[in-house]
Design a protein around this motif. Sequence first.
Motif, mmCIF file in Angstrom:
data_model
loop_
_atom_site.group_PDB
_atom_site.id
_atom_site.type_symbol
_atom_site.label_atom_id
_atom_site.label_comp_id
_atom_site.label_asym_id
_atom_site.label_seq_id
_atom_site.Cartn_x
_atom_site.Cartn_y
_atom_site.Cartn_z
ATOM 1 N N UNK A 159 -8.156 -1.806 7.336
ATOM 2 C CA UNK A 159 -8.788 -1.606 8.644
ATOM 3 C C UNK A 159 -9.196 -2.953 9.236
ATOM 4 N N UNK A 160 -9.764 -3.818 8.389
ATOM 5 C CA UNK A 160 -10.218 -5.132 8.861
ATOM 6 C C UNK A 160 -9.039 -5.954 9.397
ATOM 7 N N UNK A 161 -7.924 -5.882 8.692
ATOM 8 C CA UNK A 161 -6.739 -6.647 9.122
ATOM 9 C C UNK A 161 -6.214 -6.117 10.447
ATOM 10 N N UNK A 162 -6.158 -4.789 10.580
ATOM 11 C CA UNK A 162 -5.675 -4.200 11.839
ATOM 12 C C UNK A 162 -6.572 -4.625 13.003
ATOM 13 N N UNK A 163 -7.892 -4.603 12.750
ATOM 14 C CA UNK A 163 -8.846 -4.984 13.814
ATOM 15 C C UNK A 163 -8.654 -6.443 14.199
ATOM 16 N N UNK B 46 0.825 -1.225 0.000
ATOM 17 C CA UNK B 46 0.000 0.000 0.000
ATOM 18 C C UNK B 46 0.854 1.269 0.000
ATOM 19 N N UNK B 47 2.013 1.171 0.621
ATOM 20 C CA UNK B 47 2.858 2.366 0.687
ATOM 21 C C UNK B 47 3.729 2.511 -0.560
ATOM 22 N N UNK B 48 3.730 1.496 -1.408
ATOM 23 C CA UNK B 48 4.566 1.571 -2.601
ATOM 24 C C UNK B 48 3.703 1.505 -3.869
ATOM 25 N N UNK B 49 3.483 0.318 -4.372
ATOM 26 C CA UNK B 49 2.792 0.163 -5.658
ATOM 27 C C UNK B 49 1.399 0.794 -5.661
ATOM 28 N N UNK B 50 0.726 0.731 -4.533
ATOM 29 C CA UNK B 50 -0.639 1.275 -4.501
ATOM 30 C C UNK B 50 -0.671 2.770 -4.201
ATOM 31 N N UNK B 51 0.485 3.375 -4.051
ATOM 32 C CA UNK B 51 0.548 4.789 -3.691
ATOM 33 C C UNK B 51 0.992 5.601 -4.905
ATOM 34 N N UNK B 52 0.100 6.425 -5.421
ATOM 35 C CA UNK B 52 0.379 7.182 -6.649
ATOM 36 C C UNK B 52 1.589 8.111 -6.478
ATOM 37 N N UNK B 53 1.655 8.786 -5.341
ATOM 38 C CA UNK B 53 2.766 9.728 -5.111
ATOM 39 C C UNK B 53 4.105 8.997 -5.060
ATOM 40 N N UNK C 199 -9.830 1.229 -3.493
ATOM 41 C CA UNK C 199 -10.916 1.551 -2.535
ATOM 42 C C UNK C 199 -11.137 0.423 -1.541
ATOM 43 N N UNK C 200 -11.104 -0.804 -2.068
ATOM 44 C CA UNK C 200 -11.305 -1.968 -1.199
ATOM 45 C C UNK C 200 -10.122 -2.141 -0.244
ATOM 46 N N UNK C 201 -8.944 -1.760 -0.717
ATOM 47 C CA UNK C 201 -7.722 -1.955 0.071
ATOM 48 C C UNK C 201 -7.793 -1.182 1.390
ATOM 49 N N UNK C 202 -8.362 0.022 1.341
ATOM 50 C CA UNK C 202 -8.479 0.813 2.572
ATOM 51 C C UNK C 202 -9.332 0.073 3.596
#
Lengths: 210, 274
Positions: B171-175, B27-34, B164-167
């Motif tokens: 959260x689900x994984x953290x919980x 999420x912090x790499x490939x899924x991050x546009x910036x 969108x689903x990744x966000x």
Amino acid sequence: MHRKNQSTLIATIINLIVAIIFVLIILGTIYAVFGKSISLAISLVNKVSIDTSNVVLEDVKLNSVTKRLENYPEYGTKYGNLKIDSLNVDLPLYYGDTLPILRNGVGHSSGSYFPGEGGTIVCMAHNTKGYLYDLSKIEIGAQIIIETNYGKFTYEVYDTKIVHKTEVDAIEIQNEEEILDLYTCYPVNTFGHATQRFIAYSKLVDKQFN
Amino acid sequence: MKKIISYILSFILAILIIITCIFTMVKSTIMNKQYVISKLEEAKYYERMDAEVIDQFKNYTIQSGLTDDVLEDLFTIEKLTNDINNVIDSIYEGKKIEIDTSEIIENLKKNIEAEVEKEGKVVDFEEEAMQEYLKAIENAYESQISYSTNVVNEIGSTFSKILNLADKAQIAIYIATTIVFLIIVIINIKQIIGLKYISIATMASGLFILVSKLIIESKTDLKNIMLINQATTKVIQLVLDDLLFKVIIAGGILLVFGVILSLVYNVINKKYLT
């Protein structure tokens, strides 16, 4: 104190061993469930990997029994020279026919046979100066020579044709006799991408193996 | 019985930590546009693509009876950068893209006319041969920038939904991780809050990440990947190097942290409970 430290260390090592067992279970489960998908993914990744550090033109040899090459040249590598003395042509010959290859010389279609294999060899180059600009002036009986590190092959032109680029039947891949089909865009001196092709058909008349 | 349940929960916690780590890294790499744009800049992607596009144009020009002079000033680096960034936006935000090549073709036609005039000739742009050449240049620009606008549009609509689903998934994984962690703590509250089982889970996740990295590197030739063109390959290699570095750090930290936790547990256990 020493015993307490020792038992602490042993207890930690036991915990580490349990952790290793967990890792083995997870890896084993992943392999059992996704093994095929993983193998496919690995082969796909390796397909797009090109190791250029050890690429050398291996000794290409012709097996006189099977009449097939041993150690085919790597795609994109120069494996010989194509000469037409009557037209003052002496160009490097590459295995492959992509546009980047054709910028360097004569391309050899990967769907055709190699010199010495006894089938149709299809080669092509651009119709610009420094390439096959004068190919359409080639005469019946002219010789085309292909020199490779495994032999020298001489072909004699017996026919020429001008066809539309879509007439793919003009070039027939067969393995009953060794024919060299050399073609280029036609006509020359036009602007844009010529829609015709000039083909020189030639038969093998001499071969000398190294 | 409590021990067996604790070991099972420890195993589940290890899996959840692994998933959390991988997810966070992706999420912090490939899924991050910036992040991707920063890698493009680091790889000097826009400048390299400029050269790649012109090189591809030369492949078509050599067979056209024209010289490479006709390729001068067809487009600016700003236009190229803008088109590439539009492709990135399309992939990450699901926007439909269309790459406008009209200006390139107009400039090309002007250059061709100027060159042909020097030879005292006239060019007919309606001729099939010339139409084919212009179309080839147009397609070359589009395919170098985006491989294929249809493919990019397809990828964009799917990828933006995945983002969108990744966000929500994160959260689900953290919980889930927190819940399992708390259960271990609660059922082992009298045994130093289950530090033993948490340390095993942490060590296992660290080991798994490090071992996976070794397996991937031994089975694949990641360092020599070549995709589409040199410019794109350079970016992919930068991202892969970064990911592998993050993997080593994450795996190492988890393993060391797990060992420390285990040592702490065993010291306290020996000192106070036995």
